[in-house]
Design a protein around this motif. Sequence first.
Motif, PDB file in Angstrom:
ATOM      1  N   LYS A  70       7.941   7.141   0.666  1.00  0.00           N
ATOM      2  CA  LYS A  70       7.551   5.831   0.292  1.00  0.00           C
ATOM      3  C   LYS A  70       7.023   4.970   1.341  1.00  0.00           C
ATOM      4  O   LYS A  70       6.380   4.075   1.202  1.00  0.00           O
ATOM      5  N   CYS A  71       7.606   5.225   2.675  1.00  0.00           N
ATOM      6  CA  CYS A  71       7.515   4.356   3.679  1.00  0.00           C
ATOM      7  C   CYS A  71       5.949   4.274   4.165  1.00  0.00           C
ATOM      8  O   CYS A  71       5.458   3.501   4.904  1.00  0.00           O
ATOM      9  N   PHE A  72       5.276   5.128   3.851  1.00  0.00           N
ATOM     10  CA  PHE A  72       3.929   5.395   4.147  1.00  0.00           C
ATOM     11  C   PHE A  72       3.171   4.478   3.255  1.00  0.00           C
ATOM     12  O   PHE A  72       2.148   4.061   3.924  1.00  0.00           O
ATOM     13  N   TYR A  73       3.720   3.930   2.134  1.00  0.00           N
ATOM     14  CA  TYR A  73       3.007   2.963   1.483  1.00  0.00           C
ATOM     15  C   TYR A  73       3.502   1.528   1.578  1.00  0.00           C
ATOM     16  O   TYR A  73       2.879   0.740   0.617  1.00  0.00           O
ATOM     17  N   LYS A  74       4.440   1.375   2.470  1.00  0.00           N
ATOM     18  CA  LYS A  74       4.876  -0.141   2.564  1.00  0.00           C
ATOM     19  C   LYS A  74       4.573  -0.704   3.988  1.00  0.00           C
ATOM     20  O   LYS A  74       4.545   0.136   4.834  1.00  0.00           O
ATOM     21  N   THR A  75       4.216  -1.811   3.860  1.00  0.00           N
ATOM     22  CA  THR A  75       3.872  -2.482   5.161  1.00  0.00           C
ATOM     23  C   THR A  75       4.354  -4.198   5.229  1.00  0.00           C
ATOM     24  O   THR A  75       4.572  -4.797   4.159  1.00  0.00           O
ATOM     25  N   THR A 112      -1.707   1.206   1.828  1.00  0.00           N
ATOM     26  CA  THR A 112      -0.616   0.268   1.516  1.00  0.00           C
ATOM     27  C   THR A 112      -0.642  -0.062   0.053  1.00  0.00           C
ATOM     28  O   THR A 112      -1.625  -0.483  -0.569  1.00  0.00           O
ATOM     29  N   ARG A 113       0.648  -0.094  -0.541  1.00  0.00           N
ATOM     30  CA  ARG A 113       0.751  -0.530  -2.057  1.00  0.00           C
ATOM     31  C   ARG A 113       1.592  -1.781  -2.048  1.00  0.00           C
ATOM     32  O   ARG A 113       1.580  -2.591  -2.802  1.00  0.00           O
ATOM     33  N   VAL A 114       2.504  -1.646  -1.114  1.00  0.00           N
ATOM     34  CA  VAL A 114       3.561  -2.846  -1.001  1.00  0.00           C
ATOM     35  C   VAL A 114       3.590  -3.663   0.036  1.00  0.00           C
ATOM     36  O   VAL A 114       3.387  -3.037   1.352  1.00  0.00           O
ATOM     37  N   ILE A 121       0.091 -17.349  -1.712  1.00  0.00           N
ATOM     38  CA  ILE A 121       0.151 -15.966  -1.540  1.00  0.00           C
ATOM     39  C   ILE A 121       0.236 -15.178  -3.259  1.00  0.00           C
ATOM     40  O   ILE A 121       1.184 -16.027  -3.927  1.00  0.00           O
ATOM     41  N   LYS A 122      -0.578 -14.552  -3.561  1.00  0.00           N
ATOM     42  CA  LYS A 122      -0.563 -13.995  -4.776  1.00  0.00           C
ATOM     43  C   LYS A 122      -0.022 -12.407  -4.779  1.00  0.00           C
ATOM     44  O   LYS A 122      -0.749 -11.605  -3.925  1.00  0.00           O
ATOM     45  N   GLY A 123       0.833 -11.789  -5.439  1.00  0.00           N
ATOM     46  CA  GLY A 123       1.311 -10.492  -5.580  1.00  0.00           C
ATOM     47  C   GLY A 123       1.897  -9.644  -4.325  1.00  0.00           C
ATOM     48  O   GLY A 123       2.005  -8.526  -4.473  1.00  0.00           O
ATOM     49  N   ASP A 168      -4.125 -12.292  -0.896  1.00  0.00           N
ATOM     50  CA  ASP A 168      -3.618 -11.145  -1.855  1.00  0.00           C
ATOM     51  C   ASP A 168      -3.773  -9.841  -0.927  1.00  0.00           C
ATOM     52  O   ASP A 168      -4.181  -9.772   0.156  1.00  0.00           O
ATOM     53  N   ILE A 169      -3.378  -8.715  -1.447  1.00  0.00           N
ATOM     54  CA  ILE A 169      -3.407  -7.451  -0.971  1.00  0.00           C
ATOM     55  C   ILE A 169      -4.769  -7.068  -0.306  1.00  0.00           C
ATOM     56  O   ILE A 169      -4.965  -6.435   0.406  1.00  0.00           O
TER      57      ILE A 169
END
Length: 143
Positions: free
Chosen positions: A70-75, A105-107, A122-124, A91-92
């Motif tokens: 999961k850490c691959f998708y978090k920043t 990145t997702r999160v 900041i959105k989302g 936003d992202i």
Amino acid sequence: MRLNNILPNKDAKHYKKRLGRGIGSGSGKTAGRGHKGQKSRSGGFNKICFEGGQMPLYRRLPKRGFKSIKCFYKTEIRLSDLQNLNISEIDIFTLKNANIISKFTRVVRVILSGNLSKKIIIKGLKVTKGAKIAIEKIGGSIM
């Protein structure tokens, strides 16, 4: 025709070879297992990874730690990174377009690090308590 008269086609059925039934059968005496040894005896087998008593490979190699997939998708991004952006609504997708975060990145989590002097929305995105207080102190908002 009756059920007891039905037979399979010729050569359609292969009967199991009967082992250890005398010399005339062709598989008598040792029953195709050769002479002596562990594999000739009943219940004699090795584990798949058995290396003849040598220390097996999986025990010779050092153990390594655990890394979550999961850490691959978090920043995490800092407030100072947001300060350098020329956009007020973040936003992202804007972060991906600005090459601040990876395209995978997702999160995204905004953390309190560095100074922020401009008003942003900041959105989302996830925001830590300290970062939230710093953003709202300037007049920004989190949606």
